[in-house]
Design a protein around this motif. Structure first.
Motif, PDB file in Angstrom:
ATOM      1  N   TRP A   1      20.166 -25.911   4.252  1.00  0.00           N
ATOM      2  CA  TRP A   1      20.895 -25.197   5.288  1.00  0.00           C
ATOM      3  C   TRP A   1      22.329 -25.121   4.809  1.00  0.00           C
ATOM      4  O   TRP A   1      22.784 -26.012   4.090  1.00  0.00           O
ATOM      5  CB  TRP A   1      20.786 -26.013   6.569  1.00  0.00           C
ATOM      6  CG  TRP A   1      21.126 -25.306   7.832  1.00  0.00           C
ATOM      7  CD1 TRP A   1      21.272 -23.973   8.030  1.00  0.00           C
ATOM      8  CD2 TRP A   1      21.336 -25.936   9.105  1.00  0.00           C
ATOM      9  NE1 TRP A   1      21.544 -23.719   9.336  1.00  0.00           N
ATOM     10  CE2 TRP A   1      21.588 -24.906  10.028  1.00  0.00           C
ATOM     11  CE3 TRP A   1      21.328 -27.255   9.551  1.00  0.00           C
ATOM     12  CZ2 TRP A   1      21.846 -25.163  11.359  1.00  0.00           C
ATOM     13  CZ3 TRP A   1      21.577 -27.502  10.877  1.00  0.00           C
ATOM     14  CH2 TRP A   1      21.828 -26.469  11.777  1.00  0.00           C
TER      15      TRP A   1
ATOM     16  N   ALA B   1      25.162 -26.168   5.542  1.00  0.00           N
ATOM     17  CA  ALA B   1      25.840 -27.065   6.464  1.00  0.00           C
ATOM     18  C   ALA B   1      26.050 -28.412   5.779  1.00  0.00           C
ATOM     19  O   ALA B   1      25.235 -28.823   4.965  1.00  0.00           O
ATOM     20  CB  ALA B   1      25.006 -27.251   7.719  1.00  0.00           C
TER      21      ALA B   1
ATOM     22  N   ILE C   1      28.685 -26.086  10.013  1.00  0.00           N
ATOM     23  CA  ILE C   1      27.617 -25.158   9.659  1.00  0.00           C
ATOM     24  C   ILE C   1      28.282 -23.842   9.295  1.00  0.00           C
ATOM     25  O   ILE C   1      29.068 -23.308  10.081  1.00  0.00           O
ATOM     26  CB  ILE C   1      26.660 -24.950  10.848  1.00  0.00           C
ATOM     27  CG1 ILE C   1      26.100 -26.291  11.308  1.00  0.00           C
ATOM     28  CG2 ILE C   1      25.539 -24.000  10.469  1.00  0.00           C
ATOM     29  CD1 ILE C   1      25.393 -26.234  12.622  1.00  0.00           C
TER      30      ILE C   1
ATOM     31  N   TYR D   1      23.084 -30.865   5.201  1.00  0.00           N
ATOM     32  CA  TYR D   1      22.001 -30.820   6.186  1.00  0.00           C
ATOM     33  C   TYR D   1      20.797 -30.080   5.623  1.00  0.00           C
ATOM     34  O   TYR D   1      20.931 -29.152   4.833  1.00  0.00           O
ATOM     35  CB  TYR D   1      22.439 -30.026   7.413  1.00  0.00           C
ATOM     36  CG  TYR D   1      23.329 -30.719   8.389  1.00  0.00           C
ATOM     37  CD1 TYR D   1      22.793 -31.463   9.432  1.00  0.00           C
ATOM     38  CD2 TYR D   1      24.699 -30.591   8.323  1.00  0.00           C
ATOM     39  CE1 TYR D   1      23.605 -32.056  10.366  1.00  0.00           C
ATOM     40  CE2 TYR D   1      25.529 -31.188   9.255  1.00  0.00           C
ATOM     41  CZ  TYR D   1      24.978 -31.918  10.276  1.00  0.00           C
ATOM     42  OH  TYR D   1      25.785 -32.509  11.196  1.00  0.00           O
TER      43      TYR D   1
ATOM     44  N   ARG E   1      17.573 -27.938   7.345  1.00  0.00           N
ATOM     45  CA  ARG E   1      16.974 -27.505   8.608  1.00  0.00           C
ATOM     46  C   ARG E   1      15.628 -28.201   8.653  1.00  0.00           C
ATOM     47  O   ARG E   1      14.759 -27.947   7.819  1.00  0.00           O
ATOM     48  CB  ARG E   1      16.772 -25.986   8.603  1.00  0.00           C
ATOM     49  CG  ARG E   1      17.868 -25.178   9.219  1.00  0.00           C
ATOM     50  CD  ARG E   1      18.165 -25.547  10.647  1.00  0.00           C
ATOM     51  NE  ARG E   1      17.099 -25.179  11.559  1.00  0.00           N
ATOM     52  CZ  ARG E   1      16.695 -25.914  12.571  1.00  0.00           C
ATOM     53  NH1 ARG E   1      17.258 -27.062  12.822  1.00  0.00           N
ATOM     54  NH2 ARG E   1      15.730 -25.505  13.347  1.00  0.00           N
TER      55      ARG E   1
END
Lengths: 346, 594, 305
Positions: free
Chosen positions: B346, B348, B489, B557, B559
């Motif tokens: 992701w 992020a 994000i 991160y 997902r």
């Protein structure tokens, strides 16, 4: 109704001894308190020491661990890990290194120093490899501490309020009781939540918690005290004292207050579990203690989240929590039966 | 036997699970592990380790299930919904608004993406690529003046054509100062956009948005923006229907009720029902220009905010898509080879911000020591457990043409040495420091682990403090912290979505750190027309940031979500934004209407 | 009776005013604002939002404006549900909480009353100890432990019920049960205590002496008296059930008012906090009034007290 006010204590004690449930409650409560406060002297594992690689272990586990030091002279280890993790992360040749380590208890690989230790976890460890019993003992100190302080707050406010209201009676009493009625109408739980959310950054949040809870719970205490005082002030020993010119203050402190002890103790034993339950609810909503103060409520919440992978993490703190509440309730019921003069006369 | 469909492991699975229990880690090759295991058993008393307790319950549960499988609770099960062409979507909470200009929440934007389509839509597979939306083609000069040709067949859900005037109106609305749109700054790229928004310019005709014809839109930017098409996907650039807005209180009314009473959109779906806390139901829009491509009949967005509840609802077969997986469930699902679990990169990053105005923390050696003492690998494998990539840079990888500069990872000796150089040998004399995070189980676990690492490696005692979200962000904005948890994000796929905010004095800097060279590099990158050179400038800027370390990146991160394999066309995407018209349900029965 | 009710209504006004004042200043003193978010935005945008929602006025002006809005029931717009007012939220979610409360109460009575009677009728036997121990367990286990366990057992393993949501009738079962069990325990204890007192009293002894069967003595004579404390317990409890169900509402994703209250506090939606607090307070006072009025009607002795 003419018996001297002091004598019911021996009767009460006798009745108490007959009530086995209440005695068990008292016994368990004393045991839990002793465990939480004195237990750490014997059971020396730290409630905060993580062994990340260890993760959850079952109760009655002896964990064989490795202390890792990046400098030989360092007293405390840089990391504590499991043998598996050692073999995977540090060992050059896992089989040989593990054997050497097992034989010598110590090993050096590329300037990193290893030493084996072992720890016994009576109730297992949580998902971060922390000892559950140690966490329960510290959590108990926090939960019981909050409960006692909140109960004390409720006691101090409630008893004094009820004492004044009941003894002086008349318009003052009417006014004071009206005020209590008004406070009863406040959605207190909601205000407590509001308080918890809004003053979250407050450093002494733990203080706030028991003040808030105490502020909720004193109302019933005030009513009980008032009823008792109204009954007592018509008793002969009080009227006699008043007739002989004893000051109001002395009457209140020397003659009436000691006789309030019974109902106050009873109500307190019932209040402590109520407060603990409330604190756990706040913990569930994420509004309870600070992170470094894991109360029983927090532990139960953590356990509930790993309920399906490691159920003992929920069961162990829940057991202590519920059993303590159980004990307090039985003790309270027993005390009420034992001290209740009214039921005896019927 | 729908009731049996979902999670109870079969006999075979159960025996596999019990075999799995003997392994320690899924990352090392099994043969090597077996050897290690054998050595361990010989060399040492048996250490009882228990990671999975599932099978303990399955036997009585399976027995009870035999009596119960005839009964099936009412309501939509996943299989029934699949046949009916309904996507059951766990959306983690009630969005405050689904007005594309007002909404700032992630769960709100999932809904606006279904209801409204911008000039450029989200690409089904690759976020670096543009997918034509309302614009069917475009031209550009020096990536500063962009001309979009709108498709004439694009319609609003009430039948009106979507025109260039609607876009100009929408940009005027977004920039109208009284509307107070929080993300208005996204449109500051437009020439004079900032001036119109902060009230210094009253005449919108001077802003760089102009309808040349009904279906030709020209956008003039403040400077060159080579990746402009990527930015246009964001809902702040989406159109709204002018007549509806005017009827519901006008262009400047922030809480106009059109989103609840009369949602006129131009996306593949139309709003059918919105019950607060219960459901947002959207259905296929027959007037959408590409309607035949839209496959799923209805999407039900369910605002389940408790992540454990969402997990149980998914397990009970009531969701196709579970937005969040509780972190303690992740290793279990991984071990079970859960067919639903997905873990995808992701855009992020999870990191700690350091308040550089604190005397002890103003020394970059101290900040670096703190960073070097963190064993990120352990955090990722033992705490978050979601296969996340450890972060040695603020910007995650995966952005086309950009490989971020990396800092050094775990190095206890060097960490201690740097701390000693800064005047705190073995942590002696280091002032009382607090690590602040917002109340959440996962943040707490990460903080506890890092606290322990700093304690045992550096000898620094750090206090943990958690605050509820709104209090926390206020503390962070006001620098009322020493070390604070942070996460970002990316809004779009370009490094400056992470790097711009570390210019000195930026509202989201939150560290008190500033460096004129850094500011200069970022500012120069913003006007650099050449994409490669622009990325080079950003690389240099990030190198400075990582050398100075006002932030300690921890991990990027993933997902992590669960999705029914019946959902097709759902690809891993860096931004996790979906174009719903490409998503379909396998097993959907043709509806009589089609 | 009418003067009594009128007097209580008159008393309610200062109480509500006090609650309004306390809550208003408490939420304004607290850190965080409805307009703050992770991403900091330009000051002029925050100012525009504040101006629209009336936060640019002096605090005292806001105090009186909001007060007047609540008196006229013309509620201010919400910040956490853009385009709605508290009236929309309350009218949509209160019926849900009420329904949950009523189901829970039904379960509590259906389980608690028989358990209490049984325990009292067979005092100090296993028929007494078993239900009373169960009741105590019900009181001692936090709802947030009981709820997920019930969901796991009945929703996931047995698949008899749904695990969360509030769409079909099946969704009502677990939240009502979780909430009801706690109160069932309380009711059982109350009934037992009340009945024991009456069973040992003279008129039951007389009834028994006159040859009334044991069943009749218990069900007709003793229960009538034993249930009285429960009746007076019901009013405040129902109010408590409706207001105190936010834990259950969170676990089972029930779109009730309790959850809205907690979320409003977390989102700093001042208007929603204000309205829900006032609504709850009115509800509690109304419940207390109904109970008091009923008691006066049922018990003539109290009328002149």
């Amino acid at each position: 109704m003419n018996e001297a006010p002091q004598s019911p204590w021996t009767d009460a004690w006798r009745r108490m001894l007959d009530n086995r449930l209440a005695l068990c409650g008292l016994g368990f409560f004393v045991f839990v308190t002793a465990l939480c406060y004195l237990g750490p002297i014997l059971y020396k594992l730290s409630p905060d020491a993580q062994v990340l690689a260890l993760e959850s272990t079952l109760p009655f586990t002896r964990a064989n661990l490795v202390e890792v030091r990046f400098d030989e002279e360092k007293t405390s280890p840089d990391e504590v890990t499991t043998l598996e993790d050692f073999a995977e992360v540090y060992a050059l040749d896992p089989e040989v290194d593990l054997e050497t380590l097992a034989k010598n208890g110590a090993l050096e690989i590329k300037g990193v120093f290893f030493q084996t230790i072992s720890r016994f976890h009576l109730l297992g460890t949580d998902s971060k490899g922390r000892d559950i019993l140690a966490r329960i003992m510290r959590g108990g100190r926090i939960s019981l501490g909050v409960a006692f302080l909140a109960t004390l707050t409720a006691l101090i406010i409630g008893v004094n309020y009820g004492l004044v209201s009941g003894y002086f009676g008349g318009r003052l009493d009417a006014f004071m009781m009206r005020f209590v009625d008004i406070l009863y109408a406040l959605p207190f739980l909601i205000l407590v939540i509001l308080l918890m959310v809004l003053f979250d950054g407050f450093h002494l949040k733990i203080l706030l918690i028991f003040i808030a809870i105490g502020a909720v719970e004193w109302l019933t205490m005030a009513r009980i005290t008032r009823g008792q005082v109204m009954h007592l002030k018509e008793q002969e020993f009080v009227t006699a004292a008043r007739a002989t010119g004893v000051s109001t203050f002395s009457i209140l402190t020397k003659h009436i207050a000691p006789n309030l002890l019974g109902p106050v103790i009873v109500y307190s034993t019932l209040l402590v579990p109520a407060v603990m339950l409330l604190e756990s609810t706040l913990s569930f909503l994420g509004l309870g203690m600070q992170a470094n103060m894991a109360s029983w409520g927090t532990l139960i919440k953590e356990g509930q989240q790993s309920m399906r992978s490691a159920p003992w993490q929920l069961i162990a703190p829940s057991l202590f929590f519920s059993a303590t509440l159980f004990a307090m309730n039985f003790l309270g019921d027993g005390l009420r039966d034992a001290l209740d003069v009214k039921s005896e006369n019927q | 036997m729908n009731a049996l469909h979902f999670r109870l492991p079969t006999k075979e699975e159960r025996s596999r699970m019990s075999r799995d229990r003997s392994s320690f880690s899924s990352s090392a090759p099994p043969s090597r592990l077996r050897r290690i295991r054998a050595t361990l058993i010989q060399a040492l008393p048996k250490s009882r380790k228990f990671t999975l307790h599932h099978s303990l319950f399955t036997i009585p549960a399976a027995a009870l299930l035999l009596c119960a499988c005839g009964q099936n609770p009412s309501g939509d099960t996943r299989d029934q919904a699949t046949r009916d062409g309904i996507l059951l979507f766990g959306n983690s909470g009630e969005p405050p608004s689904i007005d594309p200009h007002i909404n700032t929440s992630v769960n709100g934007s999932r809904i606006t993406n279904a209801l409204i389509e911008g000039l450029i839509a989200y690409h089904p597979t690759d976020d670096n690529l543009p997918e034509p939306g309302v614009a069917k083609s475009w031209t550009q000069q020096d990536s500063t003046i962009w001309t979009f040709h709108l498709r004439p067949e694009a319609r609003w859900s009430n039948g009106d054509p979507v025109t260039a005037h609607d876009f100009v109106y929408s940009y005027r609305r977004m920039l109208t100062p009284e509307l107070g749109a929080r993300y208005a700054q996204f449109l500051y790229l437009l020439k004079n956009g900032r001036q119109f928004n902060d009230g210094t310019l009253d005449d919108f005709s001077q802003v760089g948005a102009e309808a040349l014809e009904d279906h030709t839109l020209r956008l003039t930017l403040e400077g060159p923006v080579p990746h402009f098409l990527n930015l246009l996907k964001h809902s702040t650039w989406h159109p709204v229907h002018p007549a509806t807005i005017e009827a519901a209180g006008g262009i400047a009314k922030p809480d106009s009720n059109w989103t609840r009473d009369n949602y006129v959109g131009n996306g593949p779906y139309v709003l059918k029902e919105w019950v607060i806390g219960k459901i947002i139901r959207v259905a296929k829009n027959p007037l959408y220009w590409d309607a035949e491509k839209v496959s799923i009949n209805e999407i039900h967005f369910l605002p389940i905010d408790d992540i454990n509840t969402e997990d149980q609802v998914f397990n009970a077969g009531r969701l196709h898509y579970q937005n969040t997986v509780p972190s303690d469930r992740i290793p279990i699902y991984r071990k079970e080879n859960d067919p639903y679990l997905r873990m995808e990169p992701w855009i992020a990053t999870y990191y700690y911000s350091i308040n550089t105005t604190e005397p002890a923390l103003s020394d970059s050696r101290v900040r670096m020591a703190l960073s070097l003492a963190i064993n990120r690998k352990a955090i990722v494998t033992r705490v978050t457990k979601g296969d996340q990539a450890i972060a040695l840079s603020l910007t995650p990888s995966g952005i086309k043409g950009y490989e971020p500069p990396m800092i050094e990872g775990f190095n206890p000796r060097k960490a201690r040495q740097l701390l000693a150089e800064a005047g705190y040998p073995q942590g002696l004399g280091f002032p009382q420091t607090t690590l602040l995070f917002n109340t959440s189980e996962q943040h707490k676990q990460i903080a506890e682990a890092i606290r322990q690492m700093w304690k045992s490696i550096l000898g620094i005692e750090v206090d943990l403090q958690n605050q509820e979200w709104k209090t926390f962000i206020e503390s962070r904005h006001n620098l009322a912290f020493q070390i604070a948890r942070n996460g970002w994000i990316g809004d779009y796929v370009f490094p400056d979505t992470f790097l711009s905010m570390y210019r000195s004095g930026d509202g989201n800097n939150n560290t008190g750190w500033g460096d004129p060279r850094y500011d200069d590099l970022i500012n120069r990158s913003k006007i650099e027309p050449d994409l490669a050179k622009r990325l080079k400038l950003l690389y240099e800027a990030e190198s400075i940031l990582m050398r100075e370390q006002p932030v300690i990146p921890l991990y990027h991160y993933n997902r992590i979500y669960r999705i029914d394999p019946a959902v097709k066309g759902w690809y891993p995407k860096l931004t996790d934004n979906r174009n719903y018209k490409y998503i379909s349900l396998e097993g959907q029965q043709a509806s009589p209407a089609n | 009776m009418l003067p009594f009710i009128l007097r209580r209504f008159a008393q309610a006004i200062p109480v509500l005013l006090a609650i309004y004042t306390i809550t208003f200043f408490m939420i304004r003193l607290a850190p965080g604002s409805p307009f703050s978010d992770e991403r900091k935005v330009a000051d002029h945008i925050i100012e525009a939002q504040q101006a629209y929602y009336g936060y640019d006025q002096p605090l005292l002006v806001q105090y009186f404006t909001t007060l007047w809005q609540h008196i006229r029931l013309d509620l201010p717009p919400l910040t956490s549900h853009v385009g709605l007012t508290s009236a929309d939220i309350i009218s949509e979610s209160f019926p849900v909480s009420l329904e949950l409360g009523l189901w829970a109460m039904t379960i509590a009575l259906a389980l608690g009353v028989p358990a209490g009677i049984l325990a009292a009728a067979r005092q100090n036997t296993w028929l007494d100890y078993t239900p009373m121990s169960l009741a105590m367990t019900g009181i001692c286990l936090p709802t947030f432990v009981v709820g997920p366990i019930l969901a796991l057992v009945f929703g996931i393993w047995l698949q008899w019920t749904s695990v969360a949501g509030w769409l079909g009738p099946v969704d009502r079962i677990l939240p009502s049960l979780t909430l009801g069990l706690y109160y069932a325990a309380y009711i059982a204890r109350l009934i037992r205590a009340g009945m024991l007192e009456i069973l040992s009293s003279d008129f039951i002894r007389t009834a028994r002496a006159k040859g009334a069967s044991e069943l009749r003595a218990i069900l007709v004579h003793a229960l009538r008296g034993g249930i009285l404390p429960v009746v007076s317990f019901l009013g405040p409890t129902l109010a408590g059930l409706v207001t105190g169900s936010f834990v259950v509402e969170t676990i089972f994703q029930v779109p009730g008012l309790g959850r809205h209250f907690v979320l409003a506090a977390l989102n700093r939606d001042h208007a929603l906090i204000m309205s829900t607090v006032l609504f709850y307070a009115s509800l509690i006072m109304l419940a207390n009034l109904v109970v008091d009025a009923l008691q006066i009607l049922l018990n003539p002795k109290l009328r002149y007290a």
